[in-house]
Scaffold this motif. Structure first.
Motif, PDB file in Angstrom:
ATOM      1  N   PHE A 418      -3.725   0.491  -5.617  1.00 26.63           N
ATOM      2  CA  PHE A 418      -4.487  -0.151  -4.548  1.00 26.63           C
ATOM      3  C   PHE A 418      -5.719   0.668  -4.199  1.00 26.63           C
ATOM      4  CE2 PHE A 418      -0.078  -1.637  -3.747  1.00 26.63           C
ATOM      5  CZ  PHE A 418      -0.290  -2.998  -3.934  1.00 26.63           C
ATOM      6  N   HIS A 419      -6.650  -0.028  -3.539  1.00 26.25           N
ATOM      7  CA  HIS A 419      -7.881   0.658  -3.160  1.00 26.25           C
ATOM      8  C   HIS A 419      -7.942   0.873  -1.650  1.00 26.25           C
ATOM      9  CE1 HIS A 419     -12.486   0.946  -2.855  1.00 26.25           C
ATOM     10  NE2 HIS A 419     -12.009   2.074  -3.315  1.00 26.25           N
ATOM     11  N   GLY A 420      -8.126   2.128  -1.271  1.00 22.53           N
ATOM     12  CA  GLY A 420      -8.224   2.451   0.143  1.00 22.53           C
ATOM     13  C   GLY A 420      -9.288   3.498   0.384  1.00 22.53           C
ATOM     14  N   THR A 421      -9.203   4.129   1.518  1.00 27.46           N
ATOM     15  CA  THR A 421     -10.123   5.221   1.843  1.00 27.46           C
ATOM     16  C   THR A 421      -9.408   6.177   2.773  1.00 27.46           C
ATOM     17  OG1 THR A 421     -12.229   5.803   2.887  1.00 27.46           O
ATOM     18  CG2 THR A 421     -11.036   3.982   3.883  1.00 27.46           C
ATOM     19  N   GLU A 422      -9.811   7.431   2.738  1.00 29.47           N
ATOM     20  CA  GLU A 422      -9.454   8.342   3.813  1.00 29.47           C
ATOM     21  C   GLU A 422     -10.727   8.505   4.640  1.00 29.47           C
ATOM     22  OE1 GLU A 422      -8.448  12.467   3.085  1.00 29.47           O
ATOM     23  OE2 GLU A 422      -7.421  12.606   5.011  1.00 29.47           O
ATOM     24  N   MET A 423     -10.804   7.691   5.680  1.00 30.75           N
ATOM     25  CA  MET A 423     -12.026   7.587   6.469  1.00 30.75           C
ATOM     26  C   MET A 423     -12.030   8.604   7.601  1.00 30.75           C
ATOM     27  SD  MET A 423     -13.338   4.290   8.590  1.00 30.75           S
ATOM     28  CE  MET A 423     -11.760   4.105   9.400  1.00 30.75           C
ATOM     29  N   PRO A 434     -18.070   0.558   8.670  1.00 33.07           N
ATOM     30  CA  PRO A 434     -17.992  -0.610   9.565  1.00 33.07           C
ATOM     31  C   PRO A 434     -16.845  -1.539   9.166  1.00 33.07           C
ATOM     32  CG  PRO A 434     -19.813  -0.863   8.018  1.00 33.07           C
ATOM     33  CD  PRO A 434     -19.241   0.507   7.781  1.00 33.07           C
ATOM     34  N   ASP A 435     -16.443  -2.384  10.086  1.00 31.61           N
ATOM     35  CA  ASP A 435     -15.307  -3.283   9.848  1.00 31.61           C
ATOM     36  C   ASP A 435     -15.481  -4.135   8.602  1.00 31.61           C
ATOM     37  OD1 ASP A 435     -14.112  -2.247  12.029  1.00 31.61           O
ATOM     38  OD2 ASP A 435     -14.233  -4.048  13.274  1.00 31.61           O
ATOM     39  N   GLU A 436     -16.730  -4.596   8.359  1.00 35.18           N
ATOM     40  CA  GLU A 436     -16.895  -5.504   7.206  1.00 35.18           C
ATOM     41  C   GLU A 436     -16.643  -4.777   5.882  1.00 35.18           C
ATOM     42  OE1 GLU A 436     -18.972  -5.024   9.699  1.00 35.18           O
ATOM     43  OE2 GLU A 436     -21.027  -4.654   9.018  1.00 35.18           O
ATOM     44  N   VAL A 437     -16.767  -3.457   5.878  1.00 35.43           N
ATOM     45  CA  VAL A 437     -16.392  -2.694   4.677  1.00 35.43           C
ATOM     46  C   VAL A 437     -14.876  -2.485   4.662  1.00 35.43           C
ATOM     47  CG1 VAL A 437     -16.586  -0.452   3.533  1.00 35.43           C
ATOM     48  CG2 VAL A 437     -18.637  -1.578   4.444  1.00 35.43           C
ATOM     49  N   LEU A 438     -14.329  -2.102   5.810  1.00 37.78           N
ATOM     50  CA  LEU A 438     -12.887  -1.816   5.874  1.00 37.78           C
ATOM     51  C   LEU A 438     -12.063  -3.030   5.468  1.00 37.78           C
ATOM     52  CD1 LEU A 438     -12.586   0.310   9.148  1.00 37.78           C
ATOM     53  CD2 LEU A 438     -12.794   1.087   6.768  1.00 37.78           C
ATOM     54  N   GLU A 439     -12.553  -4.227   5.810  1.00 37.58           N
ATOM     55  CA  GLU A 439     -11.710  -5.395   5.530  1.00 37.58           C
ATOM     56  C   GLU A 439     -11.647  -5.711   4.033  1.00 37.58           C
ATOM     57  OE1 GLU A 439     -13.345  -8.366   8.033  1.00 37.58           O
ATOM     58  OE2 GLU A 439     -14.861  -9.025   6.583  1.00 37.58           O
ATOM     59  N   LYS A 440     -12.508  -5.089   3.264  1.00 44.06           N
ATOM     60  CA  LYS A 440     -12.449  -5.279   1.808  1.00 44.06           C
ATOM     61  C   LYS A 440     -11.389  -4.384   1.157  1.00 44.06           C
ATOM     62  CE  LYS A 440     -17.401  -6.243   0.782  1.00 44.06           C
ATOM     63  NZ  LYS A 440     -17.680  -7.091   1.873  1.00 44.06           N
ATOM     64  N   LEU A 441     -10.874  -3.424   1.917  1.00 44.35           N
ATOM     65  CA  LEU A 441      -9.953  -2.440   1.341  1.00 44.35           C
ATOM     66  C   LEU A 441      -8.496  -2.875   1.520  1.00 44.35           C
ATOM     67  CD1 LEU A 441     -11.743   0.755   2.694  1.00 44.35           C
ATOM     68  CD2 LEU A 441     -11.882  -0.193   0.376  1.00 44.35           C
ATOM     69  N   ALA A 466      -9.481   4.907  16.544  1.00 43.21           N
ATOM     70  CA  ALA A 466      -8.988   4.506  15.220  1.00 43.21           C
ATOM     71  C   ALA A 466      -7.736   3.644  15.365  1.00 43.21           C
ATOM     72  CB  ALA A 466      -8.697   5.741  14.383  1.00 43.21           C
ATOM     73  N   LEU A 467      -6.861   4.012  16.301  1.00 42.41           N
ATOM     74  CA  LEU A 467      -5.620   3.249  16.475  1.00 42.41           C
ATOM     75  C   LEU A 467      -5.906   1.827  16.947  1.00 42.41           C
ATOM     76  CD1 LEU A 467      -3.358   6.009  18.064  1.00 42.41           C
ATOM     77  CD2 LEU A 467      -2.988   4.878  15.867  1.00 42.41           C
ATOM     78  N   GLN A 468      -7.017   1.674  17.666  1.00 41.20           N
ATOM     79  CA  GLN A 468      -7.342   0.331  18.169  1.00 41.20           C
ATOM     80  C   GLN A 468      -7.951  -0.559  17.108  1.00 41.20           C
ATOM     81  OE1 GLN A 468      -9.615   1.492  21.561  1.00 41.20           O
ATOM     82  NE2 GLN A 468      -7.735   2.005  22.666  1.00 41.20           N
ATOM     83  N   ASN A 469      -8.359   0.030  15.986  1.00 43.96           N
ATOM     84  CA  ASN A 469      -8.984  -0.779  14.946  1.00 43.96           C
ATOM     85  C   ASN A 469      -7.899  -1.388  14.053  1.00 43.96           C
ATOM     86  OD1 ASN A 469     -10.136  -1.504  12.347  1.00 43.96           O
ATOM     87  ND2 ASN A 469     -12.034  -0.642  13.174  1.00 43.96           N
ATOM     88  N   PRO A 470      -7.834  -2.730  13.967  1.00 43.52           N
ATOM     89  CA  PRO A 470      -6.749  -3.363  13.207  1.00 43.52           C
ATOM     90  C   PRO A 470      -6.809  -3.089  11.707  1.00 43.52           C
ATOM     91  CG  PRO A 470      -8.362  -5.000  13.933  1.00 43.52           C
ATOM     92  CD  PRO A 470      -8.744  -3.709  14.595  1.00 43.52           C
ATOM     93  N   HIS A 471      -7.964  -2.616  11.226  1.00 41.25           N
ATOM     94  CA  HIS A 471      -8.058  -2.311   9.794  1.00 41.25           C
ATOM     95  C   HIS A 471      -7.431  -0.971   9.449  1.00 41.25           C
ATOM     96  CE1 HIS A 471     -10.548  -5.783   9.247  1.00 41.25           C
ATOM     97  NE2 HIS A 471     -11.396  -5.350  10.165  1.00 41.25           N
ATOM     98  N   VAL A 472      -7.270  -0.105  10.438  1.00 41.00           N
ATOM     99  CA  VAL A 472      -6.707   1.224  10.166  1.00 41.00           C
ATOM    100  C   VAL A 472      -5.190   1.095  10.080  1.00 41.00           C
ATOM    101  CG1 VAL A 472      -6.385   3.561  11.073  1.00 41.00           C
ATOM    102  CG2 VAL A 472      -8.626   2.440  11.248  1.00 41.00           C
ATOM    103  N   ASP A 473      -4.633   1.489   8.924  1.00 39.50           N
ATOM    104  CA  ASP A 473      -3.195   1.347   8.698  1.00 39.50           C
ATOM    105  C   ASP A 473      -2.429   2.629   8.983  1.00 39.50           C
ATOM    106  OD1 ASP A 473      -3.165  -1.390   7.418  1.00 39.50           O
ATOM    107  OD2 ASP A 473      -4.586  -0.343   6.115  1.00 39.50           O
TER     108      ASP A 473
END
Ligand code: DGT
Ligand code: CA
Ligand code: CA
Ligand code: ZN
Length: 583
Positions: A418-423, A434-441, A466-473
């Motif tokens: 899978f593709h992710g990031t350590e942001m 930004p969110d529009e990048v995170l949602e691609k991961l 970070a915890l409030q951002n729904p893209h952060v897992d």
């Protein structure tokens, strides 16, 4: 296997030994600078050596490159062995005392035969230093103070150093004829992140050869005690090792006793007393109503720990739980957790490639993970603001995604990639993409790497954002501690746990023994609150995938069961979880 840090340590030690020897400064500095360069290297020396690139490194010429190669290939260095025969390596520790330079160390050694810090302290307290050249009562007193300061500063050894050292010694001792069984006990067996000393037990009817084997190991700096069944040595690394030999018939009580913790042992002894026995490392001995041991009454020996616990009416308690932190009560109520094991791990959700600061390509990391039995991985290179980590711009991140998709297809049927990031959670509180990048991961890890000494409110707010951002897992290595050099960041962990509970974001147990972050007590609390955990390697090189057992050990100390850990789940369940989080 020697790491960059080990080799850096070795070169810096050589520099000090050469300095004590009185070598020309040029030669001393060449080792010191090489050590510093190696310590700062973002890549594994082994990989660089394999490419023939050692001499391209700063401060490394042909001579030093050959020495690095020798260390990498054999784990030893001829030159160092010869130098150690000439200059006692313990003098290097003396030079670490504030105010004692190489010249003084040499003076103490030559004039008084002092080769250890303890020896120096004893001489100073006995007033033997003041009459030496350029010394006096005042400087003698300063040395005592500096030694006291040093002993406060050092002390415990990271588990990642102590465990491999203990395993190597255990193997050596088990190879001695007559050794029947062996184990590492004490705080290592319980998985504490730092270790006071190493405790090793050997079952044998012939203790003497085992004691002799221990004290004659080449990495012994000093023999602290050499008895018939019990000896202690100090290794060149400064680590103390206690070894005891006992009969196999008493293995259970002895292993239990020397595993500890002391607090757990006290509880066991009290339980034994209630049943009319005195319990120690040797046996259960019947006691009278005053609690005195009844002489001549038959003692009960236990060859296994299971028998010890059974005699106390308890199921076997895993060593990692033995801290008197509720494990006795849980055992009595048949409510011990079904602790996670290495076999439960299916995925690894945090690792780096050559796209940022790792040593291997995406494909190579996938192969390495597959070879180690992983069923899925997430590639999580650093994000754009992390200059020292060679972080990825948005363009490079998207480019990388194509490569990850291709590798995933190539590895089909073997491992999912899978593709992710350590942001980075940036110093100003913003997230690095930004969110529009995170949602691609497929998966997003958010970590603290910079400005770690911010005040509590500021740095806590970064994590809460970070915890409030729904893209952060997942929050990677949440406290940002680095053992033993860096304390955890000053975070409001209560607020972070509450927020993670609400958002359902997972918290990491980073398996690198320098991190072990979250530590066990936090992991236990997260699980109690229903917060998901991930146990990750954070591998920057393939062999770092082999550090996962440290994360498992930490999780077990935190009472973590497999079901709480998202990377024990089958890949479909893991994917469903991340998708349900807004992807
Ligand atoms: P460390 O070495 O500071 O990391 O921690 P431990 O737990 O390895 O402690 P250590 O090496 O002093 O002793 C090993 C075990 O032996 C310890 O966990 C429990 C047992 N033990 C040692 N001394 C005592 C004692 O005075 N009372 C009791 N009940 N147990 C002891
Ligand atoms: Ca110990
Ligand atoms: Ca000990
Ligand atoms: Zn990482």
């Amino acid at each position: 296997m020697l790491t960059n840090r080990d080799i850096a340590d070795r070169f810096e030690k050589i520099a000090v030994m050469l300095e004590i020897k009185g070598e020309i400064i040029h030669r001393v500095l060449s080792y010191r600078r090489a050590g510093e360069s190696i310590r700062e290297l973002p890549r594994d020396l082994r990989a660089i050596a394999a490419e023939g690139g050692l001499t391209d490194l700063p401060n490394i010429g042909d001579t030093l490159a050959a020495k690095i190669t020798e260390l990498l290939e054999t784990g030893k260095l001829e030159f160092y062995e010869r130098l150690s025969a000439e200059i006692p390596p313990g003098l290097v520790d003396i030079v670490a005392i504030n105010g004692v330079g190489p010249k003084k160390a040499r003076l103490f050694w030559k004039e008084l035969g002092i080769v250890t810090i303890e020896g120096l302290e004893a001489a100073a307290r006995a007033g033997k230093l003041r009459d030496l050249e350029k010394m006096g009562e005042k400087s003698e007193k300063k040395i005592i103070e500096a030694i006291e300061a040093l002993s406060r500063r050092t002390g415990r050894t990271p588990l990642g150093k102590a465990l491999p050292a203990a395993q190597a010694i255990l193997q050596r001792l088990l190879a001695v004829p007559g050794a029947l069984e062996g184990a590492i006990g004490g705080s290592i067996r319980r998985g504490r992140p730092t270790i006071g000393d190493v405790d090793i037990l050997i079952a044998s009817d012939h203790a003497a050869p085992i004691m002799d084997a221990l004290v004659s190991m080449e990495n012994v700096a000093r023999v602290l005690g050499h008895g018939p069944t019990k000896s202690s040595v100090e290794l060149l690394s400064g680590l103390q090792v206690d070894v005891r030999v006992l009969e196999k018939a008493r293995w259970g009580t002895a292993l239990c006793y020397f595993t500890g913790s002391q607090a757990h042992n006290v509880r066991l002894r009290n339980l034994a007393l209630k049943r009319g026995f005195s319990l120690n490392e040797h046996a259960f001995s019947p006691v009278d109503e005053n609690g005195s041991i009844v002489e001549d009454a038959p003692k009960t020996l236990c060859a296994t720990e299971e028998e010890v616990y059974a005699l106390l009416g308890l199921p076997f308690i895993p060593p990692e739980l033995r801290e008197d932190a509720g494990e006795i009560e849980a055992a009595q109520a048949s409510k011990l957790p079904a602790l996670i094991t290495m076999n439960d791990l299916r995925g690894d959700l945090h690792m780096h490639t050559t796209w940022s600061d790792g040593t291997l390509s995406v494909r190579e990391m996938a192969e390495a993970a597959y070879a180690r039995g992983r069923e899925y991985i997430v590639i999580t290179d650093h994000s754009r603001s992390l200059g020292i980590g060679n972080g990825l711009s948005i363009e490079r991140l998207l480019e990388q995604q194509e490569e990850v998709r291709r590798v995933d297809a190539e590895m089909k049927g073997r491992i999912r990639v899978f593709h992710g990031t350590e942001m980075d959670m940036n110093a100003d509180g913003s997230l690095d993409y930004p969110d529009e990048v995170l949602e691609k991961l497929d998966f997003v890890v958010a970590s603290l790497h910079v400005s770690l000494r911010q005040d509590r409110t500021t740095i806590t707010r970064r994590v809460l954002n970070a915890l409030q951002n729904p893209h952060v897992d997942l929050i990677g290595h949440p406290t940002a501690q680095y053992i033993p050099d860096r304390e955890p960041a000053d975070l409001d962990m209560d607020a972070i746990f509450e927020a993670a509970k609400v958002s359902g974001t997972a918290l990491e147990i980073n398996s690198n023994p320098r991190r072990l972050d979250l530590e066990a007590p936090y992991a236990r609390r997260a699980v109690e609150m229903g917060i998901p955990i991930a146990i990750d390697s954070d591998a920057h090189a393939p062999e770092q995938m082999d550090l996962l057992p440290y994360g498992i050990l930490t999780a077990r100390r935190g009472w973590v069961e497999a079901r709480s850990v998202i990377n024990t789940w089958p890949v479909e369940q893991f994917m469903a979880w991340t998708r349900a989080r807004g992807r």
